[in-house]
Design an enzyme around this catalytic site. Structure first.
Site, PDB file in Angstrom:
ATOM      1  N   VAL A 147       0.855  -1.194   0.000  1.00 21.83           N
ATOM      2  CA  VAL A 147       0.000   0.000   0.000  1.00 21.83           C
ATOM      3  C   VAL A 147       0.891   1.245   0.000  1.00 21.83           C
ATOM      4  CG1 VAL A 147      -1.972   1.143   1.091  1.00 21.83           C
ATOM      5  CG2 VAL A 147      -1.691  -1.334   1.342  1.00 21.83           C
ATOM      6  N   PRO A 148       1.586   1.505  -1.116  1.00 23.90           N
ATOM      7  CA  PRO A 148       2.414   2.713  -1.158  1.00 23.90           C
ATOM      8  C   PRO A 148       1.531   3.957  -1.072  1.00 23.90           C
ATOM      9  CG  PRO A 148       2.332   1.663  -3.322  1.00 23.90           C
ATOM     10  CD  PRO A 148       1.645   0.744  -2.366  1.00 23.90           C
ATOM     11  N   HIS A 149       1.931   4.897  -0.206  1.00 23.69           N
ATOM     12  CA  HIS A 149       1.106   6.089  -0.007  1.00 23.69           C
ATOM     13  C   HIS A 149       1.976   7.249   0.455  1.00 23.69           C
ATOM     14  CE1 HIS A 149       1.302   4.065   3.920  1.00 23.69           C
ATOM     15  NE2 HIS A 149       1.282   5.280   4.436  1.00 23.69           N
ATOM     16  N   THR A 150       1.429   8.453   0.271  1.00 23.10           N
ATOM     17  CA  THR A 150       2.101   9.655   0.749  1.00 23.10           C
ATOM     18  C   THR A 150       1.082  10.777   0.806  1.00 23.10           C
ATOM     19  OG1 THR A 150       4.092  11.015   0.517  1.00 23.10           O
ATOM     20  CG2 THR A 150       2.845  10.591  -1.494  1.00 23.10           C
TER      21      THR A 150
END
Length: 158
Positions: free
Chosen positions: A67-70
């Protein structure tokens, strides 16, 4: 927050071609730009923000999921996409397994509650093995979107 609140069919990538972490991040951010959810001028800055977040600890949470997030000031509301890698990618996952399912989320820095609610929804749905299996077997963005809609309508037994 439901998937329909932040994922658009035109951004979904049913067959990712990248073979490494940075490539997957670039491919998913590019899909958000191509679908009009992100501005092209912000593409590289967002890629770098996601990669910087990955340096803190992999968002590869195990069981073939990441779950790549920023957070980034170029968006006014949470935006996201889903990518499926049929062969799997080394994402330095916590369990060391290859990752096939990617849920990317980019949120405005001034809306931490929306960011958390979106991540909670993703996390909750990803606990359902049937949901994950169906996504991994999907081969079109429309198939993936239909599965997300079913999850939004509580049709999985999480």
């Amino acid at each position: 927050m439901k998937f329909s609140d932040f994922v658009r069919t035109e951004a979904i990538r049913a067959e990712l071609t990248s073979s490494d972490k940075e490539g997957v991040v670039r491919e998913l951010v590019a899909s958000l730009v191509e679908s009009g959810q992100l501005g092209g001028d912000d593409q590289e800055a967002i890629v770098q923000a996601v990669l910087k977040r990955e340096e803190l600890g992999s968002t590869g949470i195990g069981r073939g999921i990441a779950v790549p997030h920023t957070k980034h000031p170029s968006v006014s509301q949470p935006v996201g996409t889903v990518g499926v890698s049929p062969t799997g990618v080394d994402f330095q996952s916590l369990d060391g397994e290859q990752v096939q399912l990617f849920f990317m989320l980019i949120s405005p820095p001034d809306q931490p509650n929306d960011h958390l609610r979106a991540l909670e929804n993703i996390s909750k749905q990803l606990q359902d093995e049937t949901f994950c299996r169906f996504l991994k077997q999907s081969r079109t963005p429309e198939d993936i979107q239909q599965i997300l809609e079913e999850a939004d309508n509580n049709q999985f037994a999480s």
